[in-house]
Motif scaffolding. Structure first.
Motif, PDB file in Angstrom:
ATOM      1  N   ILE A  45     -29.581  16.583  11.985  1.00 47.70           N
ATOM      2  CA  ILE A  45     -29.779  17.345  10.745  1.00 47.70           C
ATOM      3  C   ILE A  45     -30.439  16.470   9.682  1.00 47.70           C
ATOM      4  O   ILE A  45     -31.375  16.893   8.994  1.00 47.70           O
ATOM      5  CB  ILE A  45     -28.441  17.913  10.234  1.00 47.70           C
ATOM      6  N   ARG A  46     -29.971  15.230   9.552  1.00 47.12           N
ATOM      7  CA  ARG A  46     -30.574  14.314   8.574  1.00 47.12           C
ATOM      8  C   ARG A  46     -32.051  14.095   8.852  1.00 47.12           C
ATOM      9  O   ARG A  46     -32.889  14.141   7.958  1.00 47.12           O
ATOM     10  CB  ARG A  46     -29.845  12.961   8.607  1.00 47.12           C
ATOM     11  N   GLU A  47     -32.365  13.838  10.124  1.00 45.36           N
ATOM     12  CA  GLU A  47     -33.741  13.512  10.489  1.00 45.36           C
ATOM     13  C   GLU A  47     -34.680  14.708  10.368  1.00 45.36           C
ATOM     14  O   GLU A  47     -35.828  14.572   9.945  1.00 45.36           O
ATOM     15  CB  GLU A  47     -33.775  12.946  11.911  1.00 45.36           C
ATOM     16  N   SER A  48     -34.213  15.894  10.720  1.00 42.00           N
ATOM     17  CA  SER A  48     -35.087  17.068  10.707  1.00 42.00           C
ATOM     18  C   SER A  48     -35.293  17.649   9.311  1.00 42.00           C
ATOM     19  O   SER A  48     -36.306  18.313   9.060  1.00 42.00           O
ATOM     20  CB  SER A  48     -34.542  18.148  11.642  1.00 42.00           C
ATOM     21  N   THR A  49     -34.341  17.404   8.389  1.00 42.52           N
ATOM     22  CA  THR A  49     -34.465  17.980   7.042  1.00 42.52           C
ATOM     23  C   THR A  49     -34.858  16.952   5.990  1.00 42.52           C
ATOM     24  O   THR A  49     -35.413  17.315   4.949  1.00 42.52           O
ATOM     25  CB  THR A  49     -33.140  18.622   6.595  1.00 42.52           C
ATOM     26  N   GLY A  50     -34.560  15.685   6.232  1.00 49.41           N
ATOM     27  CA  GLY A  50     -34.837  14.666   5.220  1.00 49.41           C
ATOM     28  C   GLY A  50     -33.761  14.558   4.157  1.00 49.41           C
ATOM     29  O   GLY A  50     -33.872  13.779   3.214  1.00 49.41           O
ATOM     30  N   ALA A  51     -32.704  15.358   4.288  1.00 48.62           N
ATOM     31  CA  ALA A  51     -31.599  15.319   3.324  1.00 48.62           C
ATOM     32  C   ALA A  51     -30.551  14.297   3.763  1.00 48.62           C
ATOM     33  O   ALA A  51     -30.448  13.971   4.948  1.00 48.62           O
ATOM     34  CB  ALA A  51     -30.957  16.694   3.193  1.00 48.62           C
ATOM     35  N   GLN A  52     -29.799  13.796   2.810  1.00 54.52           N
ATOM     36  CA  GLN A  52     -28.666  12.938   3.112  1.00 54.52           C
ATOM     37  C   GLN A  52     -27.434  13.822   3.293  1.00 54.52           C
ATOM     38  O   GLN A  52     -27.173  14.695   2.459  1.00 54.52           O
ATOM     39  CB  GLN A  52     -28.430  11.935   1.972  1.00 54.52           C
ATOM     40  N   VAL A  53     -26.695  13.616   4.360  1.00 56.28           N
ATOM     41  CA  VAL A  53     -25.501  14.420   4.634  1.00 56.28           C
ATOM     42  C   VAL A  53     -24.343  13.480   4.935  1.00 56.28           C
ATOM     43  O   VAL A  53     -24.483  12.558   5.744  1.00 56.28           O
ATOM     44  CB  VAL A  53     -25.698  15.363   5.847  1.00 56.28           C
ATOM     45  N   GLN A  54     -23.224  13.709   4.283  1.00 51.32           N
ATOM     46  CA  GLN A  54     -22.047  12.867   4.499  1.00 51.32           C
ATOM     47  C   GLN A  54     -20.807  13.755   4.594  1.00 51.32           C
ATOM     48  O   GLN A  54     -20.536  14.551   3.695  1.00 51.32           O
ATOM     49  CB  GLN A  54     -21.883  11.874   3.339  1.00 51.32           C
ATOM     50  N   VAL A  55     -20.059  13.617   5.691  1.00 50.05           N
ATOM     51  CA  VAL A  55     -18.808  14.357   5.866  1.00 50.05           C
ATOM     52  C   VAL A  55     -17.652  13.443   5.464  1.00 50.05           C
ATOM     53  O   VAL A  55     -17.520  12.339   6.001  1.00 50.05           O
ATOM     54  CB  VAL A  55     -18.624  14.824   7.322  1.00 50.05           C
ATOM     55  N   ALA A  56     -16.845  13.887   4.504  1.00 52.30           N
ATOM     56  CA  ALA A  56     -15.722  13.067   4.040  1.00 52.30           C
ATOM     57  C   ALA A  56     -14.730  12.838   5.171  1.00 52.30           C
ATOM     58  O   ALA A  56     -14.463  13.739   5.975  1.00 52.30           O
ATOM     59  CB  ALA A  56     -15.028  13.747   2.864  1.00 52.30           C
ATOM     60  N   GLY A  57     -14.177  11.635   5.225  1.00 56.53           N
ATOM     61  CA  GLY A  57     -13.206  11.323   6.267  1.00 56.53           C
ATOM     62  C   GLY A  57     -11.833  11.909   5.985  1.00 56.53           C
ATOM     63  O   GLY A  57     -11.066  12.197   6.909  1.00 56.53           O
ATOM     64  N   ASP A  58     -11.515  12.093   4.706  1.00 54.24           N
ATOM     65  CA  ASP A  58     -10.190  12.585   4.322  1.00 54.24           C
ATOM     66  C   ASP A  58     -10.233  14.060   3.946  1.00 54.24           C
ATOM     67  O   ASP A  58     -11.249  14.578   3.470  1.00 54.24           O
ATOM     68  CB  ASP A  58      -9.660  11.793   3.120  1.00 54.24           C
ATOM     69  N   LEU A  59      -9.099  14.718   4.136  1.00 56.06           N
ATOM     70  CA  LEU A  59      -8.970  16.109   3.710  1.00 56.06           C
ATOM     71  C   LEU A  59      -8.928  16.176   2.190  1.00 56.06           C
ATOM     72  O   LEU A  59      -8.446  15.252   1.520  1.00 56.06           O
ATOM     73  CB  LEU A  59      -7.687  16.720   4.272  1.00 56.06           C
ATOM     74  N   LEU A  60      -9.426  17.272   1.632  1.00 56.58           N
ATOM     75  CA  LEU A  60      -9.253  17.513   0.204  1.00 56.58           C
ATOM     76  C   LEU A  60      -7.764  17.759  -0.048  1.00 56.58           C
ATOM     77  O   LEU A  60      -7.064  18.288   0.829  1.00 56.58           O
ATOM     78  CB  LEU A  60     -10.087  18.709  -0.233  1.00 56.58           C
ATOM     79  N   PRO A  61      -7.236  17.366  -1.216  1.00 54.47           N
ATOM     80  CA  PRO A  61      -5.792  17.449  -1.478  1.00 54.47           C
ATOM     81  C   PRO A  61      -5.185  18.819  -1.186  1.00 54.47           C
ATOM     82  O   PRO A  61      -5.763  19.847  -1.533  1.00 54.47           O
ATOM     83  CB  PRO A  61      -5.698  17.113  -2.978  1.00 54.47           C
ATOM     84  N   ASN A  62      -4.040  18.795  -0.533  1.00 54.58           N
ATOM     85  CA  ASN A  62      -3.247  20.002  -0.268  1.00 54.58           C
ATOM     86  C   ASN A  62      -4.040  21.098   0.453  1.00 54.58           C
ATOM     87  O   ASN A  62      -3.886  22.283   0.171  1.00 54.58           O
ATOM     88  CB  ASN A  62      -2.672  20.561  -1.581  1.00 54.58           C
ATOM     89  N   SER A  63      -4.915  20.693   1.384  1.00 61.51           N
ATOM     90  CA  SER A  63      -5.726  21.672   2.099  1.00 61.51           C
ATOM     91  C   SER A  63      -6.041  21.165   3.498  1.00 61.51           C
ATOM     92  O   SER A  63      -5.675  20.044   3.866  1.00 61.51           O
ATOM     93  CB  SER A  63      -7.046  21.917   1.349  1.00 61.51           C
ATOM     94  N   THR A  64      -6.705  22.016   4.280  1.00 64.25           N
ATOM     95  CA  THR A  64      -7.192  21.596   5.601  1.00 64.25           C
ATOM     96  C   THR A  64      -8.720  21.600   5.581  1.00 64.25           C
ATOM     97  O   THR A  64      -9.368  21.835   6.596  1.00 64.25           O
ATOM     98  CB  THR A  64      -6.679  22.537   6.704  1.00 64.25           C
ATOM     99  N   GLU A  65      -9.303  21.351   4.419  1.00 67.25           N
ATOM    100  CA  GLU A  65     -10.755  21.361   4.268  1.00 67.25           C
ATOM    101  C   GLU A  65     -11.274  19.970   3.898  1.00 67.25           C
ATOM    102  O   GLU A  65     -10.543  19.146   3.348  1.00 67.25           O
ATOM    103  CB  GLU A  65     -11.181  22.365   3.196  1.00 67.25           C
ATOM    104  N   ARG A  66     -12.546  19.750   4.207  1.00 66.19           N
ATOM    105  CA  ARG A  66     -13.213  18.502   3.838  1.00 66.19           C
ATOM    106  C   ARG A  66     -14.465  18.805   3.021  1.00 66.19           C
ATOM    107  O   ARG A  66     -15.039  19.881   3.116  1.00 66.19           O
ATOM    108  CB  ARG A  66     -13.637  17.719   5.092  1.00 66.19           C
TER     109      ARG A  66
END
Length: 211
Positions: free
Chosen positions: A133-154
């Motif tokens: 995805i990074r290479e084909s779009t040229g955008a920077q993408v980063q997935v957080a390693g930790d969950l957002l507080p009190n949730s099951t989302e990142r």
């Protein structure tokens, strides 16, 4: 996250199938951004214009916390139009704050909120998918390693000029549409910061005769 409408689809093209899908995309944005350029207040002209021109349903969480959740719902086409308009508006606001110096297009950052159970598919085996995805779009993408507080989302942070962000969001949505979340999702709701909570707890202890 997404629900096909009329799933039989016998003889329908991929484009027709895609248009029949309802997509919900959640983004985490700073309150000052929402109160400023996008106008989170009720009747905000910018948000109203984006709703009308994109045909997407856009809601913004209430509260005085530093961050707000912006939820965009509609057909995939409507959602991508709304994200595009938001990205270009943010770029416009960044340019307006640069004292008129022509230094090229400032990168825009969007933070998507995605169930953690879908992040594995987004990253891919040994990081192959996110690298693609990074290479084909040229955008920077980063997935957080930790969950957002009190949730099951990142948080998934996407940075770049608006054109690359739109392509990146399209590819991310394609992945999450193909990989539905597993189990129950506890959505993230921005709230008080940890420092505020600790301060309140200390104040309570300070007044308590039990120390």
């Amino acid at each position: 996250m997404a629900s096909p409408d009329g799933a039989s689809g016998v003889g329908s093209s991929p484009e027709e199938t895609e248009l029949s899908i309802t997509l919900t995309l959640r983004m985490l944005m700073h309150g000052k951004v929402m109160a400023g350029g996008l106008g989170a207040a009720r009747g905000g002209e910018t948000v109203k214009r984006i709703r009308e021109q994109s045909s997407a349903r856009i809601t913004i969480s209430e509260g005085s916390c530093p961050e707000r959740i912006t939820t965009i719902t509609g057909s995939t086409d409507a959602v991508f139009r709304a994200v595009s308009m938001i990205a270009f508006k943010l770029e416009e606001d960044l340019g307006a704050g640069s004292d008129g110096a022509a230094v090229g297009r400032a990168p825009v950052t969007l933070r998507l909120v995605i169930p953690a159970s879908q992040c594995g598919s987004l990253i891919g085996k040994a990081g192959a998918k996110i690298r693609e995805i990074r290479e084909s779009t040229g955008a920077q993408v980063q997935v957080a390693g930790d969950l957002l507080p009190n949730s099951t989302e990142r948080a998934v942070t996407v940075s770049g000029v608006p054109d690359t962000i739109i392509q990146c969001v399209r590819q991310i949505c394609a992945v999450i549409l193909e990989s539905p979340p597993k189990g129950a999702t506890i959505p993230y709701h921005p709230g008080l910061s940890l420092g505020t909570i600790l301060l309140s707890a200390n104040q309570v202890r300070g007044r308590s005769p039990l120390g």
